[in-house]
Design a protein around this motif. Structure first.
Motif, short mmCIF file in Angstrom:
data_model
loop_
_atom_site.label_atom_id
_atom_site.label_comp_id
_atom_site.label_asym_id
_atom_site.label_seq_id
_atom_site.Cartn_x
_atom_site.Cartn_y
_atom_site.Cartn_z
N GLU A 150 0.82 -1.22 0.00
CA GLU A 150 0.00 0.00 0.00
C GLU A 150 0.86 1.27 0.00
OE1 GLU A 150 -3.49 0.17 0.20
OE2 GLU A 150 -3.61 -2.01 0.02
N ASN A 151 2.19 1.12 -0.06
CA ASN A 151 3.10 2.26 0.00
C ASN A 151 3.67 2.51 -1.40
OD1 ASN A 151 6.24 3.06 0.38
ND2 ASN A 151 4.99 4.06 1.94
N ASP A 152 3.49 3.73 -1.91
CA ASP A 152 3.90 4.04 -3.28
C ASP A 152 5.41 3.91 -3.49
OD1 ASP A 152 1.30 4.46 -4.02
OD2 ASP A 152 1.40 6.65 -3.87
N ARG A 153 6.22 4.25 -2.50
CA ARG A 153 7.67 4.12 -2.65
C ARG A 153 8.08 2.66 -2.75
NH1 ARG A 153 12.05 7.57 -1.75
NH2 ARG A 153 13.91 6.47 -2.44
N ALA A 196 0.22 9.34 13.78
CA ALA A 196 -0.72 9.46 12.67
C ALA A 196 -0.78 10.89 12.14
CB ALA A 196 -2.12 9.01 13.11
N ASN A 197 -0.56 11.88 13.00
CA ASN A 197 -0.61 13.28 12.58
C ASN A 197 0.72 13.83 12.08
OD1 ASN A 197 -3.36 13.74 13.02
ND2 ASN A 197 -3.01 13.98 15.21
N PHE A 198 1.77 13.03 12.14
CA PHE A 198 3.09 13.45 11.65
C PHE A 198 3.01 13.70 10.15
CE2 PHE A 198 7.20 12.14 9.78
CZ PHE A 198 7.99 13.13 10.33
N ILE A 199 3.65 14.75 9.68
CA ILE A 199 3.68 15.04 8.25
C ILE A 199 4.87 14.31 7.65
CG2 ILE A 199 3.83 16.82 6.48
CD1 ILE A 199 2.73 18.79 8.63
N ALA A 200 4.60 13.18 7.03
CA ALA A 200 5.65 12.35 6.44
C ALA A 200 5.89 12.77 4.99
CB ALA A 200 5.25 10.88 6.49
N PRO A 201 7.15 12.87 4.57
CA PRO A 201 7.41 13.22 3.17
C PRO A 201 6.93 12.11 2.24
CG PRO A 201 9.46 12.72 4.31
CD PRO A 201 8.37 12.67 5.33
N TYR A 202 6.46 12.52 1.07
CA TYR A 202 5.93 11.58 0.08
C TYR A 202 6.78 11.66 -1.17
CZ TYR A 202 2.88 9.52 -3.39
OH TYR A 202 2.39 8.74 -4.38
N PRO A 203 7.11 10.58 -1.78
CA PRO A 203 6.90 9.18 -1.43
C PRO A 203 8.12 8.63 -0.70
CG PRO A 203 7.64 9.28 -3.70
CD PRO A 203 7.64 10.70 -3.16
N THR A 204 7.95 8.17 0.50
CA THR A 204 9.01 7.53 1.26
C THR A 204 8.47 6.25 1.90
OG1 THR A 204 8.47 8.72 3.30
CG2 THR A 204 10.13 9.73 1.86
N ASN A 216 4.88 4.13 8.09
CA ASN A 216 4.67 4.23 9.54
C ASN A 216 3.47 5.11 9.86
OD1 ASN A 216 6.78 2.58 10.45
ND2 ASN A 216 8.26 4.24 10.36
N LYS A 217 3.39 6.25 9.20
CA LYS A 217 2.26 7.17 9.41
C LYS A 217 0.95 6.51 9.00
CE LYS A 217 0.28 11.40 7.50
NZ LYS A 217 -0.24 12.00 8.69
N ARG A 218 0.96 5.82 7.87
CA ARG A 218 -0.27 5.18 7.38
C ARG A 218 -0.71 4.05 8.32
NH1 ARG A 218 -1.36 6.03 1.84
NH2 ARG A 218 -3.33 5.00 2.35
N ALA A 219 0.27 3.31 8.85
CA ALA A 219 -0.06 2.24 9.81
C ALA A 219 -0.71 2.86 11.05
CB ALA A 219 1.18 1.45 10.19
N ALA A 220 -0.15 3.96 11.52
CA ALA A 220 -0.72 4.64 12.69
C ALA A 220 -2.13 5.14 12.39
CB ALA A 220 0.18 5.81 13.11
N GLY A 221 -2.34 5.67 11.20
CA GLY A 221 -3.66 6.16 10.81
C GLY A 221 -4.68 5.04 10.71
#
Length: 194
Positions: free
Chosen positions: A98-101, A153-161, A166-171
């Motif tokens: 599910e992760n684009d990178r 979940a609210n962390f602004i993660a750079p895309y695509p990494t 980790n952020k998506r799992a938390a969300g």
């Protein structure tokens, strides 16, 4: 007689000898180089600078450098359920597919597994897949800083990494609440106003 038991049970790494400390493998903790370095920091604060410092087992990171890598920090699902019987322990999984990178790099096989306790407390995380040893570091920090899952979940993660996984799992922890009957009713009500 020679004993293979640790020479102490001190969170400050002190031995039974008044001026002695035990660090690294002899301390009876997990036998990793990074744990020995962590012990050295605790020793320096306690012995040299007289700043009280204790070791914290909750955030010990374990990594096995295989293909794929395996990484774990905090409690496993089984440990959490054994340590917190009768309380809510939720498990959240997020696949690398599910992760684009990960898709762009050609490794869609892998998984992040989170163990979350009552109130969103992060109890543990496990990762299997490429770069698991790098990705687990965020969860080690979250556990040692006693962050709740919402902070990650609210962390602004750079895309695509890969780190965005980790952020998506938390969300993913919040997905059941988003689709709960009360939430859907609220959305229907708000739609009436435009």
């Amino acid at each position: 007689p020679l004993s293979l038991q640790p020479p102490f049970r001190s969170a400050r790494l002190r031995t039974r000898n008044r001026g002695g400390y035990a660090l690294g493998d002899v301390a009876g903790d997990q036998q990793f180089t990074h744990v020995a370095a962590y012990h050295a920091g605790i020793f320096l604060r306690n012995a040299l600078f007289r700043i009280p410092a204790k070791r914290d087992h909750r955030a010990y990171v374990r990594v096995t450098y295989t293909r794929p890598e395996l990484a774990q920090v905090g409690l496993t699902e089984a440990e959490a359920k054994a340590n917190f019987p009768g309380t809510q322990v939720r498990v959240v999984r997020w696949p690398f597919a599910e992760n684009d990178r990960a898709i762009a790099e050609g490794f869609k096989e892998g998984l992040i597994k989170l163990v979350i306790g009552r109130g969103g407390k992060i109890l543990g995380a496990g990762i299997v897949g490429p770069h698991a040893g790098e990705l687990i570091q965020s969860w080690g920090l979250a556990i040692s800083a006693k962050l709740k899952i919402g902070k990650v979940a609210n962390f602004i993660a750079p895309y695509p990494t890969l780190g965005e996984a980790n952020k998506r799992a938390a969300g993913e922890y919040f997905t059941p609440s988003l689709f709960a009957p009360k939430t859907r009713a609220l959305v229907r009500f708000l739609k009436r106003f435009g």
